[in-house]
Write a protein that holds these residues in place. Structure first.
Motif, PDB file in Angstrom:
ATOM      1  N   LEU A  19       8.749 -51.680  70.032  1.00  0.00           N
ATOM      2  CA  LEU A  19       7.483 -51.560  69.298  1.00  0.00           C
ATOM      3  C   LEU A  19       6.939 -50.133  69.254  1.00  0.00           C
ATOM      4  O   LEU A  19       5.790 -49.934  68.866  1.00  0.00           O
ATOM      5  CB  LEU A  19       6.439 -52.488  69.933  1.00  0.00           C
ATOM      6  CG  LEU A  19       6.765 -53.990  69.868  1.00  0.00           C
ATOM      7  CD1 LEU A  19       5.717 -54.788  70.643  1.00  0.00           C
ATOM      8  CD2 LEU A  19       6.859 -54.479  68.428  1.00  0.00           C
ATOM      9  N   THR A  67       5.182 -48.950  66.057  1.00  0.00           N
ATOM     10  CA  THR A  67       4.034 -49.709  65.555  1.00  0.00           C
ATOM     11  C   THR A  67       2.723 -49.056  65.964  1.00  0.00           C
ATOM     12  O   THR A  67       2.690 -48.137  66.785  1.00  0.00           O
ATOM     13  CB  THR A  67       4.056 -51.147  66.079  1.00  0.00           C
ATOM     14  OG1 THR A  67       3.867 -51.139  67.500  1.00  0.00           O
ATOM     15  CG2 THR A  67       5.378 -51.830  65.760  1.00  0.00           C
ATOM     16  N   LEU A 125       1.059 -58.688  64.687  1.00  0.00           N
ATOM     17  CA  LEU A 125       2.433 -58.820  65.163  1.00  0.00           C
ATOM     18  C   LEU A 125       2.794 -60.293  65.230  1.00  0.00           C
ATOM     19  O   LEU A 125       2.076 -61.088  65.845  1.00  0.00           O
ATOM     20  CB  LEU A 125       2.588 -58.194  66.556  1.00  0.00           C
ATOM     21  CG  LEU A 125       3.953 -58.398  67.236  1.00  0.00           C
ATOM     22  CD1 LEU A 125       5.063 -57.675  66.462  1.00  0.00           C
ATOM     23  CD2 LEU A 125       3.919 -57.923  68.685  1.00  0.00           C
ATOM     24  N   TYR A 176       3.539 -56.581  61.136  1.00  0.00           N
ATOM     25  CA  TYR A 176       4.865 -56.439  61.741  1.00  0.00           C
ATOM     26  C   TYR A 176       5.454 -57.785  62.132  1.00  0.00           C
ATOM     27  O   TYR A 176       4.754 -58.670  62.640  1.00  0.00           O
ATOM     28  CB  TYR A 176       4.797 -55.574  62.997  1.00  0.00           C
ATOM     29  CG  TYR A 176       4.288 -54.176  62.774  1.00  0.00           C
ATOM     30  CD1 TYR A 176       5.092 -53.191  62.204  1.00  0.00           C
ATOM     31  CD2 TYR A 176       2.979 -53.831  63.140  1.00  0.00           C
ATOM     32  CE1 TYR A 176       4.616 -51.903  62.005  1.00  0.00           C
ATOM     33  CE2 TYR A 176       2.494 -52.542  62.960  1.00  0.00           C
ATOM     34  CZ  TYR A 176       3.320 -51.583  62.386  1.00  0.00           C
ATOM     35  OH  TYR A 176       2.844 -50.314  62.193  1.00  0.00           O
ATOM     36  N   LEU A 200       8.708 -59.013  64.528  1.00  0.00           N
ATOM     37  CA  LEU A 200       9.773 -58.633  65.453  1.00  0.00           C
ATOM     38  C   LEU A 200      10.670 -59.839  65.676  1.00  0.00           C
ATOM     39  O   LEU A 200      10.229 -60.879  66.180  1.00  0.00           O
ATOM     40  CB  LEU A 200       9.192 -58.148  66.782  1.00  0.00           C
ATOM     41  CG  LEU A 200      10.219 -57.712  67.840  1.00  0.00           C
ATOM     42  CD1 LEU A 200      11.081 -56.545  67.336  1.00  0.00           C
ATOM     43  CD2 LEU A 200       9.522 -57.329  69.146  1.00  0.00           C
ATOM     44  N   TRP A 213      17.635 -56.828  68.074  1.00  0.00           N
ATOM     45  CA  TRP A 213      16.256 -56.961  67.599  1.00  0.00           C
ATOM     46  C   TRP A 213      16.054 -56.145  66.328  1.00  0.00           C
ATOM     47  O   TRP A 213      16.715 -55.130  66.096  1.00  0.00           O
ATOM     48  CB  TRP A 213      15.252 -56.538  68.678  1.00  0.00           C
ATOM     49  CG  TRP A 213      15.401 -55.135  69.202  1.00  0.00           C
ATOM     50  CD1 TRP A 213      16.138 -54.738  70.279  1.00  0.00           C
ATOM     51  CD2 TRP A 213      14.811 -53.938  68.671  1.00  0.00           C
ATOM     52  NE1 TRP A 213      16.044 -53.376  70.458  1.00  0.00           N
ATOM     53  CE2 TRP A 213      15.234 -52.856  69.480  1.00  0.00           C
ATOM     54  CE3 TRP A 213      13.960 -53.681  67.600  1.00  0.00           C
ATOM     55  CZ2 TRP A 213      14.835 -51.548  69.250  1.00  0.00           C
ATOM     56  CZ3 TRP A 213      13.562 -52.370  67.352  1.00  0.00           C
ATOM     57  CH2 TRP A 213      13.995 -51.320  68.180  1.00  0.00           C
ATOM     58  N   LEU A 216      12.754 -54.855  63.769  1.00  0.00           N
ATOM     59  CA  LEU A 216      11.326 -54.718  63.522  1.00  0.00           C
ATOM     60  C   LEU A 216      11.112 -54.520  62.029  1.00  0.00           C
ATOM     61  O   LEU A 216      11.602 -53.542  61.441  1.00  0.00           O
ATOM     62  CB  LEU A 216      10.749 -53.536  64.301  1.00  0.00           C
ATOM     63  CG  LEU A 216       9.249 -53.307  64.131  1.00  0.00           C
ATOM     64  CD1 LEU A 216       8.435 -54.474  64.703  1.00  0.00           C
ATOM     65  CD2 LEU A 216       8.823 -51.990  64.803  1.00  0.00           C
ATOM     66  N   GLU A 258       8.294 -54.355  58.758  1.00  0.00           N
ATOM     67  CA  GLU A 258       6.900 -54.094  58.398  1.00  0.00           C
ATOM     68  C   GLU A 258       6.652 -54.643  57.002  1.00  0.00           C
ATOM     69  O   GLU A 258       7.462 -54.438  56.086  1.00  0.00           O
ATOM     70  CB  GLU A 258       6.587 -52.605  58.444  1.00  0.00           C
ATOM     71  CG  GLU A 258       5.117 -52.304  58.165  1.00  0.00           C
ATOM     72  CD  GLU A 258       4.769 -50.836  58.360  1.00  0.00           C
ATOM     73  OE1 GLU A 258       3.560 -50.508  58.341  1.00  0.00           O
ATOM     74  OE2 GLU A 258       5.693 -50.013  58.535  1.00  0.00           O
TER      75      GLU A 258
END
Length: 212
Positions: free
Chosen positions: A42, A45, A112, A141, A143, A202, A204, A206
């Motif tokens: 993160l 972010t 999030l 966001y 994740l 993972w 991420l 947006e």
């Protein structure tokens, strides 16, 4: 909670296996690994004032996030009743939704949205529905932390068939929702000497809220 589930996978996690999972997935070592994980995942972010986790179990991910964001307002969706009881000791009880993800109706968007080790256990026939729920819940966001494979495969999971599926979850979401963009990704190895995770990849994303 309505116990008439649509899939075998939901019943599996709501039942005894899901309760036994609680015992395997807690403790200070996991909390430390989660803290290191979220610090890394993160770092791009900002202003994560609130968070919704799908499949939160007893809240080990949320506890780590709370250390990073002490004033974060946290919410959770969890299918297992025993895990829900634990969650309601660390979150406001009204912020814990005792539901299958398939029964959750998004009512607001969150800074999030987190899903970690959950998509792999969803019946593939319902993934499109789950992706829509994730999308409609995300304010900024998303994740995703799951087992990755470029093509869909099923994996034997602790002696059970039809309980674990690997695929490119992130790619499928990006194809469905072009107002998501990938801003970071990574992998955490189970033999990391300091802060292991369970071989998760993972991603991420947006959301561009100017695109509709």
């Amino acid at each position: 909670m309505n116990h008439q589930f649509r899939t075998e996978q939901e019943s599996f996690w709501a039942g005894e296996f899901g309760t036994e999972y609680i015992k395997r997935c807690q403790g200070p070592e996991l909390l430390a690994s989660n803290l290191a994980f979220f610090t890394r995942a993160l770092h791009s972010t900002r202003k994560l004032n609130n968070c919704l986790e799908f499949g939160a179990n007893i809240g080990m991910n949320l506890m780590a996030l709370k250390l990073l964001y002490p004033y974060q307002e946290q919410f959770a969706v969890e299918i297992n009743a025993n895990a829900v009881d634990e969650l309601r000791t660390i979150l406001l009880p009204e912020n814990v939704f005792h539901l299958s993800i398939l029964d959750y109706t998004p009512v607001r968007r969150f800074d999030l949205v987190l899903i970690k080790g959950v998509l792999i256990h969803i019946n593939p026939d319902y993934l499109t529905q789950v992706y829509k729920i994730l999308y409609e819940s995300t304010g900024r966001y998303l994740l995703i932390s799951e087992y990755y494979n470029p093509t869909p495969v099923q994996v034997l999971y602790r002696g059970y068939y039809d309980r674990l599926f690997k695929r490119d979850f992130c790619g499928e979401i990006l194809d469905m929702y072009p107002d998501f963009k990938l801003i970071d990704y990574g992998f955490v190895y189970h033999r990391d000497p300091n802060y292991p995770q369970d071989d998760i990849t993972w991603f991420l994303l947006e959301r561009d809220n100017n695109k509709q």
